[in-house]
Write a protein that holds these residues in place. Structure first.
Motif: not given
Length: 273
Positions: A50-65
């Motif tokens: 697993f990794c961690t991610g965060a929503l920056i819009s209702p349908d987009l998650v920002l994370t590491a490549a």
């Protein structure tokens, strides 16, 4: 490069006193504690990590490549096997979503020598199968990268906190150079992709994404990817219709953790995932 290494080392030495002021990790196990952080979630990767991610819009998650690559083979993971668990804690999530499309920075390379170039491009955007429209889950805005010495914070999952995220509300930017933020924030396995926040105007805004845990001049530090132009490049890829999964062959060679130093002067002791 030598000047850059020196400047980072000086930042760590001069920042030693500041490190003592860093907040400790606080587990967000209860609804009251986690209420402002529901848009941070655990990314379950192919059932094996697993990794961690965060929503920056209702349908987009920002994370590491690098979260989208197999460690053993270097192959790109089929992002359709990735699940975003928004606000995951104690066996439940506020929302569950699969990933429909995923794009990584066009200049990101998973193989090759570990370097500041690899870290600064270690960013990915995941488009969810369905938007998360929940009054308790509010996507985060992004902000320009903070100055050296600025207070930041991080919310992340980790090896010993896989069932609930943890907040470090105060850590510091030790240095920034070539698109890489060196911070005193505490990260561990599973923290890859975790959002690093600034709290300007009393509102949390994402300024970076955790790429790796590193060691610099005997101190544990975290390395973050700057946003700005890299994030805009990812948005452009999605708007152009890219991000559909395509199988990629295994890489020819991989870096053994701890072998190299980037131009940040930091020794990459292990990946965060």
């Amino acid at each position: 490069m030598a000047r850059w290494i020196l400047s980072v080392c000086l930042a760590v030495v001069c920042g030693t006193a500041a490190l003592a002021q860093d907040a400790r990790l606080k587990s967000l196990e209860t609804g009251n504690d986690a209420g402002d952080w529901e848009a941070v979630g655990r990314l379950d990767i192919n059932g094996r990590g697993f990794c961690t991610g965060a929503l920056i819009s209702p349908d987009l998650v920002l994370t590491a490549a690098h979260c989208l690559y197999e460690k053993a083979t270097g192959e790109r993971i089929n992002h359709e096997t990735v699940q975003f668990l928004a606000g995951w804690r104690n066996g439940r999530a506020s929302a569950y979503r699969r990933v429909k499309r995923a794009v990584v920075h066009p200049e990101y390379i998973y193989d090759g020598a570990v370097s500041s170039a690899r870290v600064r491009n270690d960013i990915a955007l995941l488009e969810l199968t369905h938007p998360i429209r929940n009054t308790t889950i509010e996507p985060f805005q992004t902000a320009p990268r903070p100055r050296t010495g600025a207070q930041v914070g991080v919310v992340s999952y980790g090896r010993d906190r896989a069932e609930a995220p943890a907040l470090q509300e105060v850590c510091r930017v030790l240095s920034r150079r070539q698109g890489v933020l060196v911070t005193s924030c505490e990260v561990d396995f599973g923290s890859s992709g975790a959002p690093i926040f600034t709290f300007a105007d009393g509102r949390a805004q994402i300024v970076s994404v955790v790429s790796a845990k590193a060691e610099l001049d005997g101190n544990d530090v975290s390395l973050g990817t700057a946003l700005g132009a890299p994030l805009e490049a990812l948005r452009a890829q999605l708007e152009a219709g890219k991000g559909v999964y395509q199988h990629t062959p295994p890489i020819a060679a991989r870096v053994v953790v701890g072998e190299g130093r980037g131009s940040t002067g930091a020794k990459f002791v292990k990946p965060s995932r």
